[in-house]
Design a protein around this motif. Structure first.
Motif, mmCIF file in Angstrom:
data_model
loop_
_atom_site.group_PDB
_atom_site.id
_atom_site.type_symbol
_atom_site.label_atom_id
_atom_site.label_comp_id
_atom_site.label_asym_id
_atom_site.label_seq_id
_atom_site.Cartn_x
_atom_site.Cartn_y
_atom_site.Cartn_z
ATOM 1 N N SER A 1 -36.909 50.428 -40.928
ATOM 2 C CA SER A 1 -37.348 49.548 -39.841
ATOM 3 C C SER A 1 -38.097 48.357 -40.435
ATOM 4 O O SER A 1 -38.412 48.331 -41.619
ATOM 5 C CB SER A 1 -38.246 50.321 -38.881
ATOM 6 O OG SER A 1 -39.419 50.765 -39.545
ATOM 7 N N LYS A 2 -38.370 47.380 -39.569
ATOM 8 C CA LYS A 2 -39.011 46.138 -40.026
ATOM 9 C C LYS A 2 -40.462 46.373 -40.456
ATOM 10 O O LYS A 2 -40.993 47.464 -40.312
ATOM 11 C CB LYS A 2 -38.923 45.078 -38.923
ATOM 12 C CG LYS A 2 -37.483 44.620 -38.639
ATOM 13 C CD LYS A 2 -37.418 43.488 -37.618
ATOM 14 C CE LYS A 2 -35.965 43.064 -37.373
ATOM 15 N NZ LYS A 2 -35.880 41.939 -36.400
ATOM 16 N N LEU A 3 -41.080 45.325 -40.987
ATOM 17 C CA LEU A 3 -42.426 45.471 -41.559
ATOM 18 C C LEU A 3 -43.492 45.769 -40.497
ATOM 19 O O LEU A 3 -44.379 46.574 -40.711
ATOM 20 C CB LEU A 3 -42.783 44.192 -42.336
ATOM 21 C CG LEU A 3 -44.086 44.178 -43.134
ATOM 22 C CD1 LEU A 3 -44.187 45.357 -44.087
ATOM 23 C CD2 LEU A 3 -44.231 42.865 -43.903
ATOM 24 N N PHE A 4 -43.373 45.130 -39.338
ATOM 25 C CA PHE A 4 -44.427 45.308 -38.343
ATOM 26 C C PHE A 4 -43.929 45.817 -36.991
ATOM 27 O O PHE A 4 -44.685 45.855 -36.021
ATOM 28 C CB PHE A 4 -45.177 43.981 -38.140
ATOM 29 C CG PHE A 4 -45.850 43.489 -39.394
ATOM 30 C CD1 PHE A 4 -46.854 44.234 -39.991
ATOM 31 C CD2 PHE A 4 -45.460 42.295 -39.973
ATOM 32 C CE1 PHE A 4 -47.474 43.787 -41.157
ATOM 33 C CE2 PHE A 4 -46.076 41.837 -41.130
ATOM 34 C CZ PHE A 4 -47.080 42.595 -41.729
ATOM 35 N N CYS A 5 -42.637 46.152 -36.901
ATOM 36 C CA CYS A 5 -42.122 46.726 -35.652
ATOM 37 C C CYS A 5 -41.031 47.735 -35.985
ATOM 38 O O CYS A 5 -40.632 47.859 -37.139
ATOM 39 C CB CYS A 5 -41.596 45.637 -34.713
ATOM 40 S SG CYS A 5 -40.147 44.772 -35.349
ATOM 41 N N SER A 6 -40.534 48.448 -34.987
ATOM 42 C CA SER A 6 -39.598 49.550 -35.231
ATOM 43 C C SER A 6 -38.136 49.135 -35.118
ATOM 44 O O SER A 6 -37.252 49.991 -35.025
ATOM 45 C CB SER A 6 -39.883 50.687 -34.249
ATOM 46 O OG SER A 6 -41.211 51.100 -34.392
ATOM 47 N N CYS A 7 -37.872 47.830 -35.098
ATOM 48 C CA CYS A 7 -36.477 47.385 -35.054
ATOM 49 C C CYS A 7 -35.777 47.778 -36.350
ATOM 50 O O CYS A 7 -36.363 47.748 -37.418
ATOM 51 C CB CYS A 7 -36.398 45.868 -34.888
ATOM 52 S SG CYS A 7 -36.893 45.315 -33.261
ATOM 53 N N GLU A 8 -34.491 48.129 -36.197
ATOM 54 C CA GLU A 8 -33.720 48.551 -37.366
ATOM 55 C C GLU A 8 -33.454 47.379 -38.310
ATOM 56 O O GLU A 8 -33.298 46.247 -37.873
ATOM 57 C CB GLU A 8 -32.377 49.135 -36.896
ATOM 58 C CG GLU A 8 -31.577 49.760 -38.011
ATOM 59 C CD GLU A 8 -30.206 50.261 -37.548
ATOM 60 O OE1 GLU A 8 -29.908 50.151 -36.343
ATOM 61 O OE2 GLU A 8 -29.465 50.759 -38.398
ATOM 62 N N LEU B 1 -31.178 43.107 -32.989
ATOM 63 C CA LEU B 1 -32.226 43.927 -33.598
ATOM 64 C C LEU B 1 -33.575 43.231 -33.470
ATOM 65 O O LEU B 1 -34.220 42.914 -34.465
ATOM 66 C CB LEU B 1 -31.886 44.187 -35.084
ATOM 67 C CG LEU B 1 -30.520 44.837 -35.366
ATOM 68 C CD1 LEU B 1 -30.248 44.892 -36.861
ATOM 69 C CD2 LEU B 1 -30.457 46.234 -34.764
ATOM 70 N N THR B 2 -33.976 42.957 -32.250
ATOM 71 C CA THR B 2 -35.271 42.290 -32.058
ATOM 72 C C THR B 2 -36.044 42.946 -30.914
ATOM 73 O O THR B 2 -35.470 43.674 -30.097
ATOM 74 C CB THR B 2 -35.106 40.780 -31.741
ATOM 75 O OG1 THR B 2 -34.535 40.619 -30.441
ATOM 76 C CG2 THR B 2 -34.234 40.092 -32.766
ATOM 77 N N CYS B 3 -37.339 42.691 -30.916
ATOM 78 C CA CYS B 3 -38.212 43.267 -29.888
ATOM 79 C C CYS B 3 -39.344 42.278 -29.618
ATOM 80 O O CYS B 3 -39.409 41.224 -30.246
ATOM 81 C CB CYS B 3 -38.748 44.618 -30.370
ATOM 82 S SG CYS B 3 -39.992 44.458 -31.665
ATOM 83 N N PRO B 4 -40.267 42.610 -28.721
ATOM 84 C CA PRO B 4 -41.352 41.664 -28.444
ATOM 85 C C PRO B 4 -42.168 41.289 -29.686
ATOM 86 O O PRO B 4 -42.629 40.150 -29.807
ATOM 87 C CB PRO B 4 -42.214 42.428 -27.426
ATOM 88 C CG PRO B 4 -41.238 43.314 -26.719
ATOM 89 C CD PRO B 4 -40.257 43.735 -27.782
ATOM 90 N N VAL B 5 -42.309 42.228 -30.655
ATOM 91 C CA VAL B 5 -43.124 41.919 -31.840
ATOM 92 C C VAL B 5 -42.426 40.883 -32.726
ATOM 93 O O VAL B 5 -43.004 39.854 -33.082
ATOM 94 C CB VAL B 5 -43.435 43.195 -32.652
ATOM 95 C CG1 VAL B 5 -44.152 42.851 -33.957
ATOM 96 C CG2 VAL B 5 -44.277 44.162 -31.827
ATOM 97 N N CYS B 6 -41.153 41.156 -33.075
ATOM 98 C CA CYS B 6 -40.508 40.268 -34.050
ATOM 99 C C CYS B 6 -39.951 39.002 -33.423
ATOM 100 O O CYS B 6 -39.458 38.123 -34.138
ATOM 101 C CB CYS B 6 -39.470 41.018 -34.876
ATOM 102 S SG CYS B 6 -38.171 41.810 -33.920
ATOM 103 N N THR B 7 -40.026 38.882 -32.096
ATOM 104 C CA THR B 7 -39.689 37.593 -31.494
ATOM 105 C C THR B 7 -40.964 36.857 -31.072
ATOM 106 O O THR B 7 -40.897 35.789 -30.472
ATOM 107 C CB THR B 7 -38.781 37.758 -30.253
ATOM 108 O OG1 THR B 7 -39.416 38.646 -29.336
ATOM 109 C CG2 THR B 7 -37.419 38.300 -30.626
HETATM 110 ZN ZN LIG Z 1 -38.830 44.049 -33.642
#
Ligand SMILES: [Zn+2]
Lengths: 501, 99
Positions: free
Chosen positions: A37-44, A54-60
């Motif tokens: 998963s990414k460095l600061f969120c659980s996206c693959e 592969l994005t979520c509120p954290v990485c966007t």
């Molecule tokens: Zn994310």
């Protein structure tokens, strides 16, 4: 390079002034960490997924979202630090590095500024030169901006937030060749540490170069940054262009041509570097501590646990292979190309107790099989031939059950998944023929009509015998024991020389 | 009103890729100056003996396991963007940015 400059070892010598110039090179290398998963969120983390899947509120960078550090990324980063002999900090923190660009949705990148997780360490080159590392820090990757599809820029944020380590070297390198050697060594270390695949084609390893020149023995001058280097070859070519460019500018004495602090882009098709023509303000990233990420303690226990997960590194393995196993530098290098191959070789050598034979088979025949697109094995571990099987094959050769030619055939069948060496030899009747009568019959047949060979051998040119060994091996279907064939041929030729009764 | 403050406004705007006209610079420069006056007060505090702070909460070492969780559906994410096409965000042509 113009004719006015001539390369002499590490220096560029001016034919006009006689000045010996040297390059001053430092590298900044970004390597992707092999996390799920990414460095600061659980996206693959996945290469080649549909854009923005592969994005979520954290990485966007949505308001109100909170980053949380990936423990595995921290472990892999520390392992890399230990592999290059860096000092791991007792405490580390993250900072915001601000810049405004479409690939960075938060308008800042979470990076590390004044408290990186490690400092120091370095990499020794074959020449003995030690290239110091200033630091390695953790940071998140940016997204991908695509400019060559129509009149707009397209943005994919799948990569945004992927864990990276940035390794910053001191300007201890002098030549394009050294820069490439350093990069190869760093890539090898990252792979051996299990920190990442460091595949440049997949963008998992990216590199920026800082370069200036100076007359030998003098202080260094204005440095230029080169970007857009997508392969080790580009790094070498960019430096082969840029170093003489700077030297010639200084030698010309024209103030308008003097190198200035700037970023240049490498144009791979033309093999030149060009000024990046954007209105770029002086670097001003306005770093400050990331308030959403609390500081991290890197306890001794944690660091030691990571050290325990680190395997023996390639340079140490190569030395051991040469000094303890008696292998050549070349074989040692081939065998340590990847950690998988090195581990495989060591398993084979341990199982059969014959390191030199194991080295030959792994470095030559097995590497060839691995490179064969028809075999379609991504790594040595994917081959149907396991270390145990290859060890068995080596033992069959050592025991004289099959000869090397037969063994090659058996290996081919093993690679194709036809079973264990013993099974294949038994099924296909590949046992070496040692039977004296059969061997002698083949030898007599082969000598017929080859009087010249016999004459050459009698005249002391024993090497000529090779011309008859081949036909014997062929007649035997590759199963004759070549050593015995040689002996019998020599005996027959010698006997033939005796006066017949 | 001094020029350094106007320059600071222009520089800050340039970093943030914002275009300001002269009237806006005129309006913002005194506001910047007022904000910076407050920071100068803070700057005057003697901190040589104090440990640098890395956070206000006192919380440390917050980590998560390296586990993948489902991401948002592309349609949902792109729906918030002013413009998108074929799964990409579409933005004005910006070649040669940083990094
Ligand atoms: Zn994310």
């Amino acid at each position: 390079m113009s004719e006015a400059l001539c390369r002499e070892g590490a220096a560029w010598v001016s034919a006009v002034t006689g000045t010996r110039w040297v390059g001053v090179i430092g590298l900044e290398v970004h390597a992707q960490l092999a996390t799920n998963s990414k460095l600061f969120c659980s996206c693959e983390v996945r290469f080649g997924a549909p854009p923005n899947s592969l994005t979520c509120p954290v990485c966007t960078g949505q308001p109100g979202s909170l980053p949380v550090l990936n423990a595995a990324a921290l472990g892999l980063a520390v392992r890399t630090a230990l592999a290059v002999g860096a000092d791991v900090a007792a405490e580390s923190k993250f900072d915001r590095k601000h810049y405004f660009y479409c690939d960075i949705p938060k308008n800042y990148q979470i990076s590390q500024y004044d408290r990186p997780f490690c400092t120091g360490g370095g990499i020794r080159l074959a020449s003995g030169r030690f290239v110091r590392l200033t630091r390695i820090h953790l940071e998140e990757d940016a997204g991908k901006a695509i400019h060559d599809r129509g009149e707009h820029t397209l943005v994919d944020l799948n990569r945004a937030g992927v864990a990276l380590i940035e390794s910053v070297s001191e300007a201890d390198l002098e030549t394009p060749e050294e820069a490439v050697e350093y990069l190869e060594a760093l890539k090898e270390i990252i792979r051996y540490a299990g920190a990442g695949e460091a595949d440049m084609e997949k963008g998992q390893l990216r590199c920026d170069v800082n370069v200036s020149v100076r007359p030998e023995g003098e202080a260094w001058r204005t440095k230029v940054e080169i970007k857009n280097l997508n392969s080790f070859r580009h790094v070498r070519e960019a430096l082969e262009y840029e170093i003489p460019r700077q030297i010639e500018a200084y030698e010309s004495g024209e103030s308008a041509r003097l190198p200035r602090q700037e970023t240049r882009l490498f144009d791979a098709s033309a093999g030149v570097t060009r000024t990046m023509r954007t209105k770029e303000e002086a670097r001003d990233y306005r770093y400050f501590t990331e308030p959403d990420l609390p500081p991290i303690t890197l306890t001794e226990a944690f660091v030691e646990r990571q050290r325990g997960l680190l395997c023996e590194l390639p340079q140490a393995r190569r030395r051991r292979y040469r000094e303890e196993l008696g292998l050549s530098e070349y074989d040692a290098r081939v065998l340590t190309g990847t950690r998988e191959v090195a581990d495989y070789f060591e398993a084979v050598a341990r199982l059969c107790g014959r390191p030199k034979e194991a080295a030959n088979w792994v470095a030559n025949d097995l590497s060839r099989a691995l490179a064969d697109p028809e075999v379609a094995a991504g790594s040595i571990d994917e081959l149907p031939v396991k270390p145990f099987d290859l060890a068995e094959l080596i033992e069959l050769v050592a025991a004289g059950t099959i000869n090397t030619t037969g063994a090659r055939e058996v290996l081919g069948l093993m690679v194709a998944g036809s079973g264990s060496p013993r099974e294949i030899v038994a099924e296909r009747g590949l046992e070496q023929v040692d039977d004296e009568a059969s061997l002698e019959a083949w030898c007599r047949e082969a000598l017929e009509g080859r009087e010249q060979v016999a004459a050459d051998v009698r005249a002391g040119r024993t090497k000529a015998i090779g011309a008859v060994v081949g036909p014997v091996m062929k007649a035997s279907g590759g199963k004759a024991n070549p050593q015995r064939v040689r002996e019998i041929l020599l005996r027959l030729i010698a006997e033939d020389d005796q006066p017949r009764p | 009103m001094t020029d350094p403050e106007r320059d600071l406004v222009r520089h800050t705007a340039a970093l943030a890729r914002l275009e300001l006209d002269e009237a806006e610079v005129d309006r913002l420069a005194p506001q910047f100056a007022a904000i910076l006056r407050h920071f100068r007060v803070l700057e005057s505090v003697e901190v040589d003996d104090a440990e640098p702070m890395t956070g206000a909460s006192g919380v440390r070492d917050v980590l998560r396991a390296d586990e993948v969780r489902p991401s948002l559906a592309p349609d949902a994410v792109l729906g918030n963007a002013p413009r998108s096409s074929d799964g990409f965000y579409v933005v004005p042509k910006t070649v040669g940015g940083e990094e």
